[in-house]
Motif scaffolding. Structure first.
Motif, short mmCIF file in Angstrom:
data_model
loop_
_atom_site.label_atom_id
_atom_site.label_comp_id
_atom_site.label_asym_id
_atom_site.label_seq_id
_atom_site.Cartn_x
_atom_site.Cartn_y
_atom_site.Cartn_z
N THR A 90 -0.29 -2.45 -3.75
CA THR A 90 -0.35 -2.04 -4.25
C THR A 90 -1.43 -3.34 -5.00
N ASP A 131 -3.01 2.62 -9.50
CA ASP A 131 -3.71 3.58 -8.47
C ASP A 131 -3.49 2.44 -7.49
N GLU A 135 -2.95 2.99 -2.82
CA GLU A 135 -2.71 3.50 -1.62
C GLU A 135 -1.84 4.37 -0.84
N THR A 146 -3.64 7.88 5.09
CA THR A 146 -3.71 7.05 4.23
C THR A 146 -4.00 7.99 2.32
N ARG A 147 -3.57 8.17 1.73
CA ARG A 147 -3.68 8.78 0.50
C ARG A 147 -4.10 7.86 -0.91
N ARG A 148 -4.95 7.84 -1.14
CA ARG A 148 -5.47 7.33 -2.53
C ARG A 148 -4.36 8.02 -3.28
N THR A 174 -2.23 8.31 -8.18
CA THR A 174 -2.16 7.62 -9.16
C THR A 174 -0.67 7.96 -9.62
N CYS A 177 3.54 10.08 -7.25
CA CYS A 177 2.41 9.43 -6.60
C CYS A 177 1.95 10.89 -6.25
N ASN A 221 -2.13 12.90 -5.59
CA ASN A 221 -3.58 12.54 -5.13
C ASN A 221 -4.21 12.55 -5.81
N ARG A 222 -5.49 11.58 -5.53
CA ARG A 222 -6.20 10.99 -6.54
C ARG A 222 -7.74 12.02 -6.49
#
Length: 145
Positions: free
Chosen positions: A43, A90, A92, A99-101, A103, A142, A144-145
């Motif tokens: 964060t 936003d 990770e 690793t996921r980006r 929101t 959370c 995925n973006r």
């Protein structure tokens, strides 16, 4: 106030220990405490603006979302990572080496009602944490973006 300081220092030491054990063991130890995968959450600090990271577990996750529980062990205060996500959603997440980006958002009351039985089925301790505090323990979704 002193008890808050002790709890906060203890949580930070536990997180550092978890990080060290994962690193030393090559991710073999503590990768799935209580049967839930370890999640490394990245964060932005709401006050400092600096990168922050911590280790959590995810009781519910799939290809589209990762669910986190802002329990702080039943403390009367929200965890810092949750307050950081409220300020900057936003983030990770590293889960199972990927690793996921994402929101992040707080689950609606209806979403929490649907998820809570699954969360408690994954780890009964979450129900105990909710009983320890008067605050409504947030469930964080959370996506995925």
């Amino acid at each position: 106030m002193k008890s808050h300081l002790i709890k906060d220092v203890g949580a930070k030491l536990m997180n550092r220990g978890h990080r060290a054990i994962l690193a030393i063991s090559g991710g073999r130890l503590l990768s799935a405490p209580f049967g839930m995968p370890t999640v490394e959450l990245h964060t932005v600090g709401r006050k400092s603006g600096l990168p922050r990271s911590c280790y959590l577990t995810s009781p519910v996750h799939d290809g589209e979302r990762i669910v986190l529980v802002a329990s702080k062990g039943g403390d009367d205060r929200h965890p810092d990572w949750y307050r950081n996500l409220q300020a900057t959603p936003d983030a990770e997440i590293v889960i199972e080496g990927v690793t996921r980006r994402v929101t992040a958002r707080t689950a609606t009351p209806a979403e929490k009602a649907e998820l809570w039985p699954r969360i408690v089925a994954s780890y009964r301790g979450y129900a105990d944490y909710q009983k320890r505090t008067e605050r409504d323990v947030p469930v964080v979704i959370c996506e995925n973006r």
